[in-house]
Design a protein around this motif. Structure first.
Motif, short mmCIF file in Angstrom:
data_model
loop_
_atom_site.label_atom_id
_atom_site.label_comp_id
_atom_site.label_asym_id
_atom_site.label_seq_id
_atom_site.Cartn_x
_atom_site.Cartn_y
_atom_site.Cartn_z
N LYS A 159 0.84 -1.20 0.00
CA LYS A 159 0.00 0.00 0.00
C LYS A 159 0.87 1.25 0.00
CE LYS A 159 -4.20 -1.65 0.20
NZ LYS A 159 -4.80 -2.35 1.30
N GLU A 160 0.31 2.31 -0.54
CA GLU A 160 1.13 3.52 -0.66
C GLU A 160 1.45 4.15 0.69
OE1 GLU A 160 -0.95 5.84 -3.55
OE2 GLU A 160 0.27 5.01 -5.17
N TYR A 161 0.59 3.90 1.72
CA TYR A 161 0.93 4.54 2.98
C TYR A 161 2.17 3.92 3.63
CZ TYR A 161 -2.35 1.01 4.91
OH TYR A 161 -3.02 -0.13 5.22
N ARG A 166 8.11 5.08 4.53
CA ARG A 166 9.55 5.00 4.21
C ARG A 166 10.08 6.36 3.81
NH1 ARG A 166 10.59 0.75 -0.24
NH2 ARG A 166 12.75 1.26 0.21
N VAL A 167 9.31 7.10 3.03
CA VAL A 167 9.76 8.42 2.58
C VAL A 167 9.92 9.36 3.78
CG1 VAL A 167 9.24 10.39 1.12
CG2 VAL A 167 8.64 8.11 0.37
N HIS A 179 2.22 0.73 11.10
CA HIS A 179 1.30 0.81 9.97
C HIS A 179 0.82 -0.55 9.46
CE1 HIS A 179 1.90 5.10 9.55
NE2 HIS A 179 3.19 4.93 9.59
N ASN A 183 -3.20 -2.73 10.66
CA ASN A 183 -4.11 -2.95 9.55
C ASN A 183 -4.29 -4.43 9.23
OD1 ASN A 183 -5.08 -0.30 8.40
ND2 ASN A 183 -2.89 0.09 8.63
N ARG B 327 10.35 7.52 -8.21
CA ARG B 327 10.65 6.61 -7.09
C ARG B 327 12.15 6.41 -6.96
NH1 ARG B 327 5.69 7.13 -6.74
NH2 ARG B 327 4.25 5.52 -6.03
N LEU B 330 13.96 9.20 -5.29
CA LEU B 330 13.79 9.20 -3.83
C LEU B 330 14.45 7.98 -3.19
CD1 LEU B 330 10.11 10.38 -3.42
CD2 LEU B 330 12.19 11.66 -3.01
N LEU B 332 13.60 4.97 -3.47
CA LEU B 332 12.65 3.94 -3.06
C LEU B 332 12.85 2.69 -3.91
CD1 LEU B 332 9.46 6.11 -2.60
CD2 LEU B 332 10.70 4.89 -0.82
N GLN B 360 10.37 14.43 -0.13
CA GLN B 360 9.02 13.91 0.17
C GLN B 360 8.30 13.49 -1.10
OE1 GLN B 360 6.99 12.97 2.49
NE2 GLN B 360 8.58 13.16 4.04
N LEU B 361 7.20 12.79 -0.92
CA LEU B 361 6.46 12.25 -2.05
C LEU B 361 4.96 12.48 -1.85
CD1 LEU B 361 6.32 10.36 -4.59
CD2 LEU B 361 6.53 8.44 -3.05
N PHE B 363 1.34 11.21 -3.46
CA PHE B 363 0.92 10.09 -4.29
C PHE B 363 -0.28 10.43 -5.17
CE2 PHE B 363 3.00 8.44 -0.62
CZ PHE B 363 3.76 7.41 -1.09
N GLN B 364 -0.51 9.56 -6.15
CA GLN B 364 -1.64 9.76 -7.05
C GLN B 364 -2.97 9.48 -6.36
OE1 GLN B 364 -1.53 7.36 -10.57
NE2 GLN B 364 -3.50 8.12 -11.28
N ASP B 365 -3.00 8.34 -5.64
CA ASP B 365 -4.29 7.88 -5.15
C ASP B 365 -4.46 8.25 -3.68
OD1 ASP B 365 -6.55 6.63 -4.42
OD2 ASP B 365 -5.85 4.59 -4.80
N SER B 368 -5.31 5.36 -0.98
CA SER B 368 -4.43 4.33 -0.41
C SER B 368 -3.17 4.92 0.18
CB SER B 368 -4.09 3.28 -1.47
OG SER B 368 -3.26 3.83 -2.45
N SER B 369 -3.02 6.23 0.16
CA SER B 369 -1.76 6.77 0.65
C SER B 369 -1.85 7.21 2.12
CB SER B 369 -1.29 7.93 -0.22
OG SER B 369 -2.17 9.02 -0.14
N LEU B 370 -3.03 7.11 2.71
CA LEU B 370 -3.16 7.46 4.13
C LEU B 370 -3.53 6.20 4.92
CD1 LEU B 370 -5.32 10.72 3.74
CD2 LEU B 370 -2.85 10.52 3.79
N ASP B 371 -2.83 5.98 6.03
CA ASP B 371 -3.11 4.82 6.87
C ASP B 371 -4.53 4.93 7.44
OD1 ASP B 371 -3.31 2.91 8.87
OD2 ASP B 371 -1.24 3.11 9.50
N ARG B 431 1.11 16.37 4.87
CA ARG B 431 2.10 15.45 5.42
C ARG B 431 3.45 15.63 4.72
NH1 ARG B 431 0.85 9.26 4.67
NH2 ARG B 431 0.91 9.92 2.51
#
Lengths: 270, 537
Positions: A159-161, A166-167, A179, A183, B327, B330, B332, B360-361, B363-365, B368-371, B431
């Motif tokens: 998942k992106e979160y 990591r970032v 995280h 979940n 990516r 960064l 990654l 920092q990054l 995201f597109q979506d 799914s980028s927030l917990d 963030r």
């Protein structure tokens, strides 16, 4: 937490079981171990609410005493299985690569044995007593937890979160703890509640083979096992412990579901 | 004058459980052979309205009022059997997600043949021949091979063409296209829509295109219907709606389109903040039974420099390597070769911690980028874990002021699932900015958002950049957004940079053929209502 009907029923059933187990520690209507051959196989009556067994022992007293033993065994087993399973599965899923392959190869080999057979083998080594039973059943159920956790972790770590974590500069270990694991809780909670039921049944199966908690100490499992020859003549002997197991299962499942929902922020408004 | 092909009268759709009104008293008509656009943002009810025509409302929604007439036949109270005969035969539908709208377990040919076998009396040979003809017609290179192939062997654009082919095989009178190209990159979008228009014209099919993209509306449609929150806002010719909108909301939509701002002039010369030399990234080939396929180069020798507080946009179609580049920069994704220097220091070999904390990054979506198990305040505060000199009260203040700056003051106790897509993206931006980074990679930060929200988020991003002065790598396939925010533009194709230059140079004087193709495929508002090609060629 919202007080839905499921929570109430589940909570009441589990409360009843725990209350009974606690009461049995210092009081039961009769001594659960006292044999009275004059009162063999009495049907339920005002004196013996659930009747007496083949040795004239009071079934209600034995159920109450057995509640403590059964619940402790089941809880301890589930805790061992979930604790170790989450650790093993989490490590495998998060590290991937060779660690994952080796852990999962061992895990799959264990999974290939029927759980009860595995427990049996362990019991023979450790010996038939309560802690041996817990250890054996715990070991037997670790692989299925590990597998579920690994799969969930594998999907969540993509998942992106997690990438966002990591970032941010968080370590792998922190990302995992903060995280990934929270979940991954939901499927584990479901598995743990149904596992509670399997353990109660497995305990009775092992008792049946003479490897459970040794008699005369009562558990629901060995009471159920001992009732088999009298199924047709004294049905209350199997109905009473069977009902106890079934109702406890129902309670655990209801409570487990509503606990899981209340821990999930997305379900709060559902 | 003949009656319209389809009339929708006072259509009303409600959610069965809550009684919430999804479509409220909407009426419109489509003439034979006409190209009608239905425009609206998410929640406008545009998809529900289209699905109601075919009686395909998702469970939980139901039509509670209004009439739908196709060719004079009332579709509202039609028998299911008759409706099935109309579906496909008279009214065809193309869906948004080409990746999931074809059945992965059935070959392309068998799926195409299904409709023909159901609605026409043809021999197997005739069916096959018609399918092959149609595949050739939608410019599939090898129809024979395609006919026996399975959907996963094709890209999104190809699948959407196959989908279009199988729908048009039956020569429907009306084609419903629900955001058919939203999931595609600019070049495929153009190809698919051009084909759709051609096929519709050949067969005299009327098209109802559901979209949120006004550029597409202006290029393809004759008339448009604007919906908002289930209500009809405005209807009229495309030219009138785009050039002289009568309603405030329509004007807002038109104004939300990205506009080019004045060039900021050349940056101060000096040491670039980040420089990339000969960067290569390879993905391991597929693991076969006994061997591994050769590595696939996703980035094949990229040189790039980004100055402090400069915005460099990376554009390109899907598979061009633009996301991988972001990516890899960064760290990654490991680089196979090349170097990345941040403020003059090599950051690949040393795994430079300062660089990690300064970059920092976004995201597109935003979904799914927030917990999902963290509150908004915790999410925004998390990067500050690594700023040890902040006391906890300073940290709280920083989070509160950051939330305030992205326009979400007082949201700290909310959960991500309680927020809309635009709000989530603001949280993601908060963030990213809260630690005051010097370099931000923004990977398609607005392409998942509605038009008016896109405009707001882009504006917010620009304002924050002016305020905090971070450098930005802005990855996008949407040239219109790029035109608004970028100082320099880098065009990527097949893992290489094919052109780079100042924004105005690239947009006004493109040198590379691929750049020209991208520009030509970008739908822009053209008030003459004609297909617009911005770049010559």
């Amino acid at each position: 937490m919202k007080w839905r009907i499921n929570t109430v029923i589940g909570g009441a059933l589990i409360g009843l079981v725990l209350g009974t187990a606690a009461t049995a520690a210092f009081w039961t209507p009769f001594d659960p171990l006292r044999i009275n051959l004059k009162a063999r196989l009495h049907a339920p009556s005002a004196l013996h609410w659930f009747g007496t067994d083949e040795f004239g022992r009071d079934v209600l007293s034995r159920l109450m005493a057995g509640a403590a033993a059964s619940v402790v065994v089941a809880l301890a087993t589930v805790l061992i299985a979930v604790g170790v399973g989450v650790l093993v599965g989490g490590v495998a899923g998060y590290l991937r690569g060779w660690t994952d392959r080796i852990i999962m190869a061992v895990n799959d080999a264990l999974l290939a044995f029927p759980g009860i057979l595995l427990a049996l083998a362990v019991m023979i080594v450790i010996g038939a007593n309560k802690s041996g039973l817990v250890l054996a059943l715990g070991l037997a159920y670790i692989p299925s937890v590990a597998r579920v956790v690994r799969g969930t972790v594998l999907s969540i770590r993509e998942k992106e979160y997690i990438e966002a974590s990591r970032v941010i500069g968080n370590s792998e270990f922190y990302s995992m703890l903060r995280h990934v694991l929270p979940n991954a809780i939901a499927p584990v909670a479901v598995l743990a509640t149904s596992m509670f039921g399997w353990v109660l049944l497995a305990e009775s199966a092992l008792s049946f083979l003479g490897l459970g908690v040794p008699p005369p100490a009562p558990t629901w499992g060995n009471m159920l096992a001992a009732s088999r020859p009298y199924m047709e003549t004294a049905a209350w002997l199997s109905i009473a412990p069977g009902l106890c197991i079934a109702l406890t299962l129902l309670g655990i499942n209801l409570l487990g579901d509503s606990l899981r929902d209340s821990f999930d922020p997305r379900m709060a408004h559902g | 004058m003949t009656a319209p092909l389809l009339t929708v009268d006072h259509l009303r759709i409600e959610a069965a459980r809550t009684g919430a009104v999804v479509v409220d008293d909407v009426s419109f008509a489509i003439e034979r052979g006409e190209f009608l656009a239905v425009v609206g943002e998410s929640g406008s009810g545009k998809t529900a309205a289209a699905r109601a025509i075919l009686g395909l409302l998702p469970p939980g929604l139901r039509r509670v009022g209004g009439a739908i007439r196709l060719d004079g036949e009332d579709l509202a109270d039609i028998a299911p059997r008759r409706m099935r005969a109309l579906r496909g035969r008279s009214v065809g539908m193309v869906f948004q997600e080409p990746m999931v709208s074809l059945n992965p377990a059935i070959s392309v040919g068998a799926q195409m043949a299904e409709g023909l076998a159901l609605h026409e009396r043809l021999t197997r040979g005739e069916i096959r021949q018609r399918c092959l003809d149609m595949l050739a017609r939608v410019q599939i290179r090898d129809p024979e091979r395609t006919f026996d192939a399975y959907p996963h062997e094709f890209s999104g654009g190809m699948r959407q063409r196959i989908m279009l082919a199988s729908v048009m095989l039956l020569k429907p009178k009306l084609l419903l296209a629900d955001e058919p190209t939203t999931a595609l990159d600019t070049l495929s979008q153009r190809e698919v829509l051009d084909l759709m228009v051609e096929l519709a014209r050949d067969h005299g099919t009327a098209v109802m295109l559901i979209t949120h993209n006004l550029g597409l509306v202006s290029r393809y449609a004759q008339r448009a219907v604007v919906l908002r929150q289930g209500k009809l806002v405005e209807t009229g010719s495309v030219r009138q709606i785009l050039s002289a909108p009568r309603e405030a909301y329509t004007r807002q939509l038109v104004d939300a389109l990205p506009r080019r701002r004045a060039a900021t002039g050349p940056r101060a010369a000096g040491e670039p903040l980040i420089s990339v030399r000969g960067l290569k990234v390879a993905f391991g080939g597929r693991q076969r039974l006994f061997r591994r396929d050769a590595d696939v180069a996703a980035i094949n020798g990229v040189d790039l420099e980004i100055g402090a507080s400069e915005t460099v946009a990376v554009v390109g179609g899907s598979g061009s390597g633009k996301t991988t580049l972001g990516r890899a920069m960064l760290r990654l994704i490991p680089a196979a070769a090349g170097e990345i220097r941040f403020q003059g220091r090599d950051v690949i070999a040393t795994r430079d911690r300062a660089f990690r904390l300064a970059s920092q990054l976004v995201f597109q979506d935003p979904y799914s980028s927030l917990d999902p198990r963290m509150r908004v305040g915790e999410i925004v505060a998390e990067p500050l874990r690594h700023v040890p000199e902040l006391s906890s009260s300073e940290r709280d203040r920083r989070v509160a002021s950051m939330l305030d700056e992205v326009g979400l003051a007082g949201f700290a106790q909310r959960w991500p699932h309680e927020l809309s897509g635009g709000q989530r993206q603001r949280i993601a931006i908060a963030r990213a900015i809260v630690r005051h980074p010097s370099f931000v990679v923004a990977d398609e930060p607005v392409s998942a958002l509605d038009m008016t929200i896109q405009a707001q988020v882009l504006k917010l991003f620009e304002r924050l950049q002016a305020q905090y002065g971070f450098a930005c790598l802005f990855i996008s396939h949407d040239l219109a957004a790029v035109e608004q925010v970028a100082d320099r533009v880098v065009v990527m194709q097949g893992g290489r940079i094919v052109e780079q230059g100042s924004r105005d140079d690239v947009f006004d004087r493109p040198q590379h053929e691929y750049t020209r193709a991208l520009l030509a495929a970008t739908p822009v508002l053209d008030f003459a209502g004609q297909a617009a090609a911005r770049a010559s060629g």
